[in-house]
Write a protein that holds these residues in place. Structure first.
Motif, mmCIF file in Angstrom:
data_model
loop_
_atom_site.group_PDB
_atom_site.id
_atom_site.type_symbol
_atom_site.label_atom_id
_atom_site.label_comp_id
_atom_site.label_asym_id
_atom_site.label_seq_id
_atom_site.Cartn_x
_atom_site.Cartn_y
_atom_site.Cartn_z
ATOM 1 N N LEU A 130 0.820 -1.206 0.000
ATOM 2 C CA LEU A 130 0.000 0.000 0.000
ATOM 3 C C LEU A 130 0.863 1.269 0.000
ATOM 4 O O LEU A 130 0.590 2.221 -0.739
ATOM 5 C CB LEU A 130 -0.949 -0.015 1.205
ATOM 6 C CG LEU A 130 -2.037 1.045 1.235
ATOM 7 C CD1 LEU A 130 -2.920 1.007 -0.010
ATOM 8 C CD2 LEU A 130 -2.901 0.886 2.488
ATOM 9 N N GLY A 131 1.912 1.273 0.802
ATOM 10 C CA GLY A 131 2.814 2.427 0.848
ATOM 11 C C GLY A 131 3.463 2.696 -0.502
ATOM 12 O O GLY A 131 3.573 3.850 -0.937
ATOM 13 N N ARG A 132 3.854 1.628 -1.179
ATOM 14 C CA ARG A 132 4.478 1.756 -2.507
ATOM 15 C C ARG A 132 3.497 2.340 -3.528
ATOM 16 O O ARG A 132 3.871 3.169 -4.342
ATOM 17 C CB ARG A 132 4.976 0.379 -2.962
ATOM 18 C CG ARG A 132 5.545 0.306 -4.361
ATOM 19 C CD ARG A 132 6.756 1.157 -4.596
ATOM 20 N NE ARG A 132 7.885 0.823 -3.777
ATOM 21 C CZ ARG A 132 9.059 1.439 -3.854
ATOM 22 N NH1 ARG A 132 9.238 2.417 -4.736
ATOM 23 N NH2 ARG A 132 10.052 1.108 -3.060
ATOM 24 N N TRP A 133 2.218 1.943 -3.446
ATOM 25 C CA TRP A 133 1.218 2.498 -4.370
ATOM 26 C C TRP A 133 0.978 3.981 -4.092
ATOM 27 O O TRP A 133 0.825 4.776 -5.017
ATOM 28 C CB TRP A 133 -0.095 1.707 -4.292
ATOM 29 C CG TRP A 133 -0.007 0.319 -4.860
ATOM 30 C CD1 TRP A 133 -0.233 -0.860 -4.209
ATOM 31 C CD2 TRP A 133 0.337 -0.047 -6.208
ATOM 32 N NE1 TRP A 133 -0.042 -1.927 -5.053
ATOM 33 C CE2 TRP A 133 0.305 -1.459 -6.290
ATOM 34 C CE3 TRP A 133 0.674 0.681 -7.352
ATOM 35 C CZ2 TRP A 133 0.584 -2.158 -7.467
ATOM 36 C CZ3 TRP A 133 0.959 -0.003 -8.527
ATOM 37 C CH2 TRP A 133 0.912 -1.403 -8.571
ATOM 38 N N TYR A 134 0.978 4.346 -2.801
ATOM 39 C CA TYR A 134 0.865 5.777 -2.461
ATOM 40 C C TYR A 134 2.057 6.555 -3.011
ATOM 41 O O TYR A 134 1.914 7.690 -3.490
ATOM 42 C CB TYR A 134 0.777 5.965 -0.941
ATOM 43 C CG TYR A 134 -0.636 6.086 -0.436
ATOM 44 C CD1 TYR A 134 -1.327 7.294 -0.505
ATOM 45 C CD2 TYR A 134 -1.293 4.998 0.119
ATOM 46 C CE1 TYR A 134 -2.632 7.409 -0.042
ATOM 47 C CE2 TYR A 134 -2.601 5.097 0.585
ATOM 48 C CZ TYR A 134 -3.257 6.315 0.508
ATOM 49 O OH TYR A 134 -4.553 6.434 0.954
ATOM 50 N N TYR A 135 3.222 5.931 -2.934
ATOM 51 C CA TYR A 135 4.462 6.558 -3.423
ATOM 52 C C TYR A 135 4.365 6.843 -4.927
ATOM 53 O O TYR A 135 4.693 7.939 -5.392
ATOM 54 C CB TYR A 135 5.623 5.615 -3.113
ATOM 55 C CG TYR A 135 6.991 6.113 -3.498
ATOM 56 C CD1 TYR A 135 7.656 7.050 -2.718
ATOM 57 C CD2 TYR A 135 7.626 5.617 -4.629
ATOM 58 C CE1 TYR A 135 8.927 7.491 -3.065
ATOM 59 C CE2 TYR A 135 8.896 6.045 -4.981
ATOM 60 C CZ TYR A 135 9.545 6.981 -4.194
ATOM 61 O OH TYR A 135 10.803 7.417 -4.537
#
Length: 202
Positions: A130-135
């Protein structure tokens, strides 16, 4: 054979043929989606997102509710490298048209990220990526010239995944581009500290 039997027989035959056609169509669709999925995975494995775009578009035509592939499509648009960059020696109209195409592409990418990252967070709040997609979403907003929104998304990305220390670097760069030197300085320090902590952890 009486009239009722004849009609019943015809109905059963039509029903059987219709079922066979539906099954054949479903089987063909399944084969195509499986082949497309394999092609998409292979291209993303070698970081060839641009080539995967038509395959993703076809796949999403066939399977419209595939959340993961919508995110892959947004990522492919973000990384695409087949759009012509405006050159200073070109006529103004050509430069404007090329810039519009690039902007349209990034706007679509950010729209897809927004819809699908938020949906992913809702249905799978503990998803490790999820963090990577936000990034990635943050970059699409940056390239769409939504700098303030991009900053918030980078902040969210590193909050979800502390290893995304580049988020601090990007936030500092964004604040510098906005002329907010104090905030930029704060995030440069955060970046240095986070990088040092990661090194110690390794």
């Amino acid at each position: 054979m009486d009239k009722t039997s004849t009609y019943t027989f015809k109905f059963v035959c039509i029903l059987f043929l219709s079922t066979q056609m539906v099954l054949a169509g479903g089987s063909k669709k399944k084969e195509e989606t499986t082949a497309l999925r394999k092609q998409i995975y292979n291209l993303h494995k070698v970081d060839d997102e641009t080539t995967s775009i038509p395959y993703l578009e076809r796949y999403l035509d066939l399977s419209q509710n595939e959340l993961y592939f919508k995110l892959l499509y947004a990522k492919a648009l973000l990384y695409r490298n087949d759009l012509s960059v405006p050159r200073p020696d070109e006529p103004a109209e050509d430069r404007i048209n090329k810039a519009k195409l690039i902007q349209k592409n990034y706007n679509l990418s950010s729209k897809l990220f927004q819809e699908n990252v938020l949906h992913l967070e809702k249905v799978r709040p503990r998803d490790p990526n999820l963090g990577r997609w936000y990034y990635l979403w943050a970059f699409s907003e940056w390239f769409s010239d939504n700098k303030e929104k991009s900053i918030k998304l980078f902040q969210k990305a590193v909050k979800l995944d502390y290893r995304l220390t580049e988020s601090y670097y990007n936030i500092a760069s964004l604040y510098e581009s906005l002329g907010q030197w104090q905030d930029a300085s704060l995030y440069w320090r955060k970046f240095e500290k986070a990088e040092k902590e990661l090194e110690e952890e390794d």
